[in-house]
Design a protein around this motif. Structure first.
Motif, PDB file in Angstrom:
ATOM      1  N   VAL A  37      -2.870   2.954   7.301  1.00  0.00           N
ATOM      2  CA  VAL A  37      -2.308   1.873   6.486  1.00  0.00           C
ATOM      3  C   VAL A  37      -1.013   2.286   5.805  1.00  0.00           C
ATOM      4  N   GLY A  38      -0.546   3.505   6.042  1.00  0.00           N
ATOM      5  CA  GLY A  38       0.692   3.961   5.432  1.00  0.00           C
ATOM      6  C   GLY A  38       0.821   5.468   5.543  1.00  0.00           C
TER       7      GLY A  38
ATOM      8  N   GLY B   5       3.747   7.164  -1.921  1.00  0.00           N
ATOM      9  CA  GLY B   5       3.577   6.761  -0.535  1.00  0.00           C
ATOM     10  C   GLY B   5       4.166   5.408  -0.234  1.00  0.00           C
ATOM     11  N   TRP B   6       3.966   5.008   1.015  1.00  0.00           N
ATOM     12  CA  TRP B   6       4.496   3.728   1.505  1.00  0.00           C
ATOM     13  C   TRP B   6       3.436   3.073   2.374  1.00  0.00           C
ATOM     14  N   SER B   7       3.345   1.756   2.265  1.00  0.00           N
ATOM     15  CA  SER B   7       2.448   0.972   3.108  1.00  0.00           C
ATOM     16  C   SER B   7       3.043  -0.416   3.271  1.00  0.00           C
ATOM     17  N   PRO B   8       2.948  -1.005   4.468  1.00  0.00           N
ATOM     18  CA  PRO B   8       3.455  -2.372   4.639  1.00  0.00           C
ATOM     19  C   PRO B   8       2.537  -3.424   4.031  1.00  0.00           C
ATOM     20  N   TYR B   9       1.340  -3.024   3.611  1.00  0.00           N
ATOM     21  CA  TYR B   9       0.354  -3.986   3.114  1.00  0.00           C
ATOM     22  C   TYR B   9       0.378  -4.130   1.599  1.00  0.00           C
ATOM     23  N   LEU B  10       0.861  -3.138   0.890  1.00  0.00           N
ATOM     24  CA  LEU B  10       0.911  -3.187  -0.565  1.00  0.00           C
ATOM     25  C   LEU B  10       1.890  -2.127  -1.059  1.00  0.00           C
ATOM     26  N   SER B  11       2.287  -2.247  -2.306  1.00  0.00           N
ATOM     27  CA  SER B  11       3.166  -1.272  -2.925  1.00  0.00           C
ATOM     28  C   SER B  11       2.305  -0.181  -3.547  1.00  0.00           C
ATOM     29  N   VAL B  12       2.556   1.076  -3.161  1.00  0.00           N
ATOM     30  CA  VAL B  12       1.688   2.180  -3.562  1.00  0.00           C
ATOM     31  C   VAL B  12       2.126   2.737  -4.915  1.00  0.00           C
ATOM     32  N   GLN B  13       1.157   2.877  -5.824  1.00  0.00           N
ATOM     33  CA  GLN B  13       1.417   3.426  -7.150  1.00  0.00           C
ATOM     34  C   GLN B  13       1.475   4.953  -7.085  1.00  0.00           C
ATOM     35  N   PRO B  14       2.593   5.593  -7.463  1.00  0.00           N
ATOM     36  CA  PRO B  14       2.634   7.061  -7.483  1.00  0.00           C
ATOM     37  C   PRO B  14       1.697   7.614  -8.561  1.00  0.00           C
ATOM     38  N   ILE B  15       1.171   8.811  -8.326  1.00  0.00           N
ATOM     39  CA  ILE B  15       0.358   9.481  -9.330  1.00  0.00           C
ATOM     40  C   ILE B  15       0.757  10.948  -9.389  1.00  0.00           C
TER      41      ILE B  15
END
Length: 511
Positions: A24-25, A62-72
């Motif tokens: 997914v990413g 990270g990166w995903s075309p389905y949602l914006s990924v929250q950095p941690i």
């Protein structure tokens, strides 16, 4: 001298409808100097291990075309799992209100018959699967056509036996509605190609080559082939043709396989094979399933023929593809405006809902993205073609960085911005230059908390003003306790004045 490392498992964010193992990413780990320690695929319900230096604070983004990924932020030896999640939607600003508007219209399913003709399928063929999204039947190429409202109808080629959902164009509920798979490794790779995310594309592609068990689905197989063509990697494209090309010669992706054949023949200088492939493509009278294939054929046909005196073998195919090119829309799957799949038109007529179609309504909400199929004249039904898809689930953040554990809010300067990478670079600079003694990522918000004890106000103000002066941000939100202020002018003196006021008055307004 060896450096002690610690094991951290990176867990992908929850993507509704994603089968276990679906890519997914992708994600990467950066140390405090922004050096990349590793890149890994994000796979549904499967964690991926990385090694980071012991006691080192690192950023996982990270990166995903389905949602914006929250950095941690993770710490070597203290963090066992990096649980990535979706970034909270930002409803602020003029666009936020508009993005909540719903999109409605009608959807039709077209199937291609053995004689090459497109016919409308009965709406009951648009059954719902486990993710309660539109599913396409097995056995033949299919097209999902979207229209209604003030939009012109759009046709999107889709593979057989797949689940799809709808994504309205942001801020434009009457604009195009994108058809996209619920969750598909191939779509993940295709989107990274379309958006120019080459680094992420390499990570996703590696899964396909390393794990033969993931092969066999049209989109993932084709995405890997087109990535090799885009890179001009003749050896890798030829290897793909031997490994995976044959399984799609008789399926919905057979035009794409011919496109790869034409590319290989052109690059190898095999004139007869090229002429044969282009002739077969012209006889097919259609377009590749994947938009990359249409772009590939266009680029290859635009080049001079291999033998200057010979007739160009692509003229017949050019006449077939030109209408698709003129009507095409930006998408990973081939999409074009048309009232009928066989007749692409740049501006097809807007028409009322046709027969043998289903009405739809896509609900948009900035706090939780939901897609719901329902009869417009009545309430949602429990089964059939109308049902809620899913809510995005926000996984818990790393427990050690909860804002409640930061102590008194008056002891911290909170810096907010929409871009988490800007905040990460700011936090690293504050620490590396000795301007601050402690910085923490604030989960659930695009913010960092800077410890006030030990903070050097003047250098900190200069860093904030420099961010604005470089054009990386338009404004920064600053707060101490209950007092908030906005910095939007790249002036160090003004930034220092604002910080001084916040430090002096912030504790008085602390809740």
């Amino acid at each position: 001298m060896s450096v002690a490392t610690a094991h951290v498992d990176i867990v992908a964010p929850a993507v509704p409808g994603a089968a276990p193992g679906t890519v997914v990413g992708a994600a990467e780990v950066l140390d405090r100097s922004n050096r990349r320690l590793g890149r890994v695929p994000l796979r549904a319900e499967i964690s991926t291990p990385v090694e980071i230096p012991h006691e080192e604070q690192c950023l996982v983004h990270g990166w995903s075309p389905y949602l914006s990924v929250q950095p941690i932020v993770v710490t070597g030896g203290r963090t066992q799992q990096a649980l990535l999640s979706a970034r909270p939607a930002n409803g602020k600003g003029s666009g936020g209100e508009e993005s909540r508007r719903a999109a409605n219209g009608w959807i039709r399913l077209w199937g291609r018959e053995p004689d090459g003709q497109w016919t409308v399928r009965d709406p009951s063929d648009m059954a719902t699967g486990g993710a309660t999204a539109v599913s396409t039947p097995m056995g033949s190429p299919a097209i999902l056509q979207i229209g209604g409202g003030r939009r012109r109808p759009v046709c999107t080629l889709v593979p057989e036996g797949s689940l799809f959902t709808l994504q309205p164009t942001e801020h434009r509920p009457q604009g195009p509605v994108e058809v996209r798979p619920v969750a598909d490794s191939g779509f993940t790779l295709l989107e990274s190609l379309r958006l120019g995310e080459w680094g992420w594309a390499t990570v996703v592609e590696r899964v396909w080559w390393d794990e033969p068990g993931v092969r066999g689905t049209p989109l993932f197989d084709l995405a890997v082939a087109y990535l090799a063509c885009r890179r001009g990697n003749l050896e890798r494209a030829g290897q793909w043709r031997q490994v995976a090309g044959n399984r799609h010669e008789d399926g919905p992706a057979w035009i794409d396989v011919l496109a790869v054949d034409a590319w290989l023949a052109r690059r190898r200088g095999e004139w007869r094979d090229l002429a044969s492939a282009l002739a077969r493509l012209a006889d097919a009278g259609g377009t590749p399933l994947v938009a990359e294939g249409l772009d590939l054929l266009t680029a290859e046909l635009a080049r001079p023929p291999l033998e200057p005196r010979a007739p160009h073998p692509g003229e017949a195919l050019r006449s077939v593809l030109t209408p698709y090119l003129r009507a095409s829309l930006p998408s990973s799957l081939t999409s074009f405006t048309a009232a009928h799949p066989g007749v692409p038109q740049p501006r097809p007529p807007k028409r009322a809902r046709p027969s043998e179609s289903l009405p739809f309504r896509v609900e948009r909400d900035t706090s939780a993205t939901r897609i719901q199929w329902r009869v417009l004249s009545g309430p949602p039904v429990d089964s059939g073609a109308y049902a809620p898809v899913a809510d995005r689930t926000l996984l818990p953040r790393e427990p050690g960085l909860i804002i409640s554990e930061l102590g008194e809010l008056s002891e911290w300067l909170i810096v907010e911005d929409e871009d988490p990478m800007v905040l990460w670079r700011l936090s690293r600079t504050l620490l590396d230059e000795g301007v601050a003694t402690g910085v923490s990522i604030v989960p659930g918000r695009n913010a960092v908390a800077v410890a006030l004890p030990g903070l050097q106000v003047r250098p900190a103000a200069a860093l904030l003003a420099d961010l604005l002066g470089q054009g990386r941000v338009r404004r920064l939100g600053l707060s101490v306790g209950g007092l908030r202020q906005e910095l939007s002018v790249p002036d160090a003196a003004e930034a220092e004045r604002i910080l001084a006021v916040l430090l002096r008055e912030g504790h008085r307004s602390s809740p």
